[in-house]
Design an enzyme around this catalytic site. Sequence first.
Site, PDB file in Angstrom:
ATOM      1  N   GLY A 174       0.776  -1.047   0.133  1.00  0.00           N
ATOM      2  CA  GLY A 174      -0.127   0.183   0.008  1.00  0.00           C
ATOM      3  C   GLY A 174       0.822   1.207   0.020  1.00  0.00           C
ATOM      4  NE  ARG A 185      -2.253  -3.986  -1.552  1.00  0.00           N
ATOM      5  CZ  ARG A 185      -1.744  -3.556  -0.350  1.00  0.00           C
ATOM      6  NH1 ARG A 185      -0.923  -3.908   0.366  1.00  0.00           N
ATOM      7  NH2 ARG A 185      -2.672  -2.531   0.289  1.00  0.00           N
ATOM      8  N   GLY A 222       5.710  -1.895   3.898  1.00  0.00           N
ATOM      9  CA  GLY A 222       5.140  -2.385   5.149  1.00  0.00           C
ATOM     10  C   GLY A 222       5.471  -3.991   5.519  1.00  0.00           C
ATOM     11  CG  ASP A 223       3.256  -6.694   7.580  1.00  0.00           C
ATOM     12  OD1 ASP A 223       2.615  -6.202   6.749  1.00  0.00           O
ATOM     13  OD2 ASP A 223       2.709  -7.698   8.583  1.00  0.00           O
ATOM     14  N   GLY A 224       4.725  -6.917   4.683  1.00  0.00           N
ATOM     15  CA  GLY A 224       4.581  -7.812   3.600  1.00  0.00           C
ATOM     16  C   GLY A 224       6.072  -7.527   2.683  1.00  0.00           C
ATOM     17  CB  SER A 225       7.306  -4.255   1.516  1.00  0.00           C
ATOM     18  OG  SER A 225       5.999  -3.709   0.694  1.00  0.00           O
ATOM     19  CB  THR A 285       2.817   0.251   6.195  1.00  0.00           C
ATOM     20  OG1 THR A 285       1.291   0.160   6.474  1.00  0.00           O
ATOM     21  CG2 THR A 285       3.608   0.058   7.451  1.00  0.00           C
ATOM     22  CG  ASP A 321      -1.954  -0.822   7.647  1.00  0.00           C
ATOM     23  OD1 ASP A 321      -2.772  -0.155   7.530  1.00  0.00           O
ATOM     24  OD2 ASP A 321      -1.923  -1.765   6.820  1.00  0.00           O
ATOM     25  CG  ASP A 375       1.540  -3.418   9.782  1.00  0.00           C
ATOM     26  OD1 ASP A 375       2.468  -2.861   9.326  1.00  0.00           O
ATOM     27  OD2 ASP A 375       0.608  -4.293   9.136  1.00  0.00           O
ATOM     28  NE  ARG A 391     -29.414  11.528  11.472  1.00  0.00           N
ATOM     29  CZ  ARG A 391     -29.363  11.838  10.154  1.00  0.00           C
ATOM     30  NH1 ARG A 391     -28.297  12.346   9.357  1.00  0.00           N
ATOM     31  NH2 ARG A 391     -30.502  12.138   9.512  1.00  0.00           N
ATOM     32  CG  MET A 432      -8.343   1.712   5.772  1.00  0.00           C
ATOM     33  SD  MET A 432      -7.057   2.241   4.247  1.00  0.00           S
ATOM     34  CE  MET A 432      -8.243   2.202   2.928  1.00  0.00           C
ATOM     35  NE  ARG A 435      -2.743  -5.599   4.807  1.00  0.00           N
ATOM     36  CZ  ARG A 435      -1.582  -5.824   4.284  1.00  0.00           C
ATOM     37  NH1 ARG A 435      -0.412  -6.136   4.563  1.00  0.00           N
ATOM     38  NH2 ARG A 435      -1.618  -5.585   2.810  1.00  0.00           N
ATOM     39  CD  GLU A 456      -8.856  -1.982   7.353  1.00  0.00           C
ATOM     40  OE1 GLU A 456      -9.707  -1.925   6.095  1.00  0.00           O
ATOM     41  OE2 GLU A 456      -7.536  -2.049   7.170  1.00  0.00           O
TER      42      GLU A 456
HETATM   43  P1  ADP Z   1       2.878  -4.118   2.700  1.00  0.00           P
HETATM   44  O1  ADP Z   1       4.229  -4.005   2.434  1.00  0.00           O
HETATM   45  O2  ADP Z   1       2.112  -2.681   2.645  1.00  0.00           O
HETATM   46  O3  ADP Z   1       2.544  -4.793   4.130  1.00  0.00           O
HETATM   47  P2  ADP Z   1       1.653  -6.149   1.093  1.00  0.00           P
HETATM   48  O4  ADP Z   1       1.440  -6.995   2.284  1.00  0.00           O
HETATM   49  O5  ADP Z   1       0.666  -6.112   0.173  1.00  0.00           O
HETATM   50  O6  ADP Z   1       1.965  -4.815   1.765  1.00  0.00           O
HETATM   51  O7  ADP Z   1       2.931  -6.649   0.607  1.00  0.00           O
HETATM   52  C1  ADP Z   1       3.645  -5.969  -0.358  1.00  0.00           C
HETATM   53  C2  ADP Z   1       4.295  -6.895  -1.342  1.00  0.00           C
HETATM   54  O8  ADP Z   1       5.202  -7.906  -0.741  1.00  0.00           O
HETATM   55  C3  ADP Z   1       3.154  -8.197  -1.722  1.00  0.00           C
HETATM   56  O9  ADP Z   1       2.655  -7.984  -2.845  1.00  0.00           O
HETATM   57  C4  ADP Z   1       4.453  -9.259  -2.155  1.00  0.00           C
HETATM   58  O10 ADP Z   1       5.121  -8.836  -3.592  1.00  0.00           O
HETATM   59  C5  ADP Z   1       5.454  -8.940  -1.247  1.00  0.00           C
HETATM   60  N1  ADP Z   1       5.321 -10.026   0.056  1.00  0.00           N
HETATM   61  C6  ADP Z   1       4.362 -10.160   0.740  1.00  0.00           C
HETATM   62  N2  ADP Z   1       4.531 -11.075   1.544  1.00  0.00           N
HETATM   63  C7  ADP Z   1       5.569 -11.779   1.095  1.00  0.00           C
HETATM   64  C8  ADP Z   1       6.122 -12.950   1.466  1.00  0.00           C
HETATM   65  N3  ADP Z   1       5.845 -13.797   2.484  1.00  0.00           N
HETATM   66  N4  ADP Z   1       7.320 -13.487   0.868  1.00  0.00           N
HETATM   67  C9  ADP Z   1       7.775 -12.424  -0.250  1.00  0.00           C
HETATM   68  N5  ADP Z   1       7.154 -11.753  -0.373  1.00  0.00           N
HETATM   69  C10 ADP Z   1       6.035 -11.036   0.135  1.00  0.00           C
HETATM   70  O1  F6P Z   2      -1.916  -1.382   4.207  1.00  0.00           O
HETATM   71  C1  F6P Z   2      -2.506  -0.344   4.104  1.00  0.00           C
HETATM   72  C2  F6P Z   2      -3.861  -0.379   3.695  1.00  0.00           C
HETATM   73  O2  F6P Z   2      -4.481   0.584   3.406  1.00  0.00           O
HETATM   74  C3  F6P Z   2      -4.786  -0.973   5.037  1.00  0.00           C
HETATM   75  O3  F6P Z   2      -4.921  -0.372   5.840  1.00  0.00           O
HETATM   76  C4  F6P Z   2      -5.765  -1.714   4.156  1.00  0.00           C
HETATM   77  O4  F6P Z   2      -6.375  -2.750   4.856  1.00  0.00           O
HETATM   78  C5  F6P Z   2      -5.308  -1.991   2.776  1.00  0.00           C
HETATM   79  O5  F6P Z   2      -4.060  -1.359   2.610  1.00  0.00           O
HETATM   80  C6  F6P Z   2      -6.288  -1.796   1.740  1.00  0.00           C
HETATM   81  O6  F6P Z   2      -5.827  -2.361   0.619  1.00  0.00           O
HETATM   82  P1  F6P Z   2      -5.906  -1.981  -0.777  1.00  0.00           P
HETATM   83  O7  F6P Z   2      -5.494  -0.643  -1.237  1.00  0.00           O
HETATM   84  O8  F6P Z   2      -5.125  -2.899  -1.878  1.00  0.00           O
HETATM   85  O9  F6P Z   2      -7.445  -2.397  -0.918  1.00  0.00           O
END
Ligand code: ADP
Ligand code: F6P
Length: 323
Positions: free
Chosen positions: A13, A74, A104-107, A127, A129, A131, A164, A171, A173, A224
Amino acid sequence: MEVKNIAILTSGGDCQGMNTTLNIVVRIATMKGLNVYGVKQGYKGLYDSSFVKLNNANVENISSLGGTILKTARFPEFKENAIVEKCAKNLQDHNIDALIVIGGDGSFKGAKALMNKGVNVIAIPGTIDNDLRYTDKCLGFDTAVNNASNYVQNIKQTMSALDRGVIIEVMGRYCGDIALYTAAATACDILIVPEKPTGEDEFVAKVKESIAINKRPPVIVIAEKLYDVKHITERLNQETNIEFKYSVVGYVQRGGAPSVYDKILAMQFGVRAVELITKGIFNKAIGIKGNNIFEINIDDALHCEYNYNYELLNLFYLLNTKA
Ligand code: ADP
Ligand code: F6P
């Protein structure tokens, strides 16, 4: 080893402060005589070999822009070994000595996968989030909370005018930081976060209690993914004598200019990233603790102890306790 060429990408994100970091990295690295390449669309661009040479002119006037000029993506395919191997080879083919990843953590998991293939990586937490647990703050979080808070303040006024109640979903995650800081900053009545799981019946009971104590409709902030917000609003309409509405804050949290805090953080993270690279120090994640910028191993950053701000959560509860 002598570093000549570095690459940078934004992944997952987008968040406010990504462009500010790009600006700083390009300027500082250029000053130090390095060539900087941007990778378009995060790991997807790495796979497609989508490299663009960056210079000061490319990054002029981008510091205050939300989003990311490199774009992001993504790219779930990056979890596959063969895909990571191809990306590592693409970096090698372009003579890239080190790669900066902002995400973020996925990246960060992706950065670790590249590191395991011999790529020299530096990871910057970006990120909304917030997180990534090893750092007090991630880029974008402060701006997202400011955006969400402005939104909540506006909603509070119109809800109050019509007597009301309202449920506002933010957001984050699976992390309750945006919800916590937003609810605390705007003095809402009820806050529900994933770190303090609350079943639907318990939630409804809390709302009824708040109405009984405060003798007015409550303003409720929820993180969320916890409830079906439409359904729970209907339930409150049926079970209380108050009219309830709901509002999902959505992408306004992720867009717009970075706050001053995020711009300064981006500057500090960007400068440290280039410093580490020029010293030949790799595979680190950069963070902030208090006012100190620090780095730890990417692997440790991913396995850090849970550090949710329960102190602030308890403060919020205290302020909402009947005197
Ligand atoms: P964020 O980095 O904001 O947490 P994502 O969770 O979408 O966002 O992760 C970003 C990208 O990082 C993913 O689309 C993917 O390309 C890569 N990624 C996520 N998880 C893994 C993993 N377990 N191993 C390798 N690459 C990953
Ligand atoms: O990781 C950032 C974030 O905005 C989260 O807060 C939310 O759950 C997610 O991305 C939404 O993802 P997308 O933009 O792919 O719908």
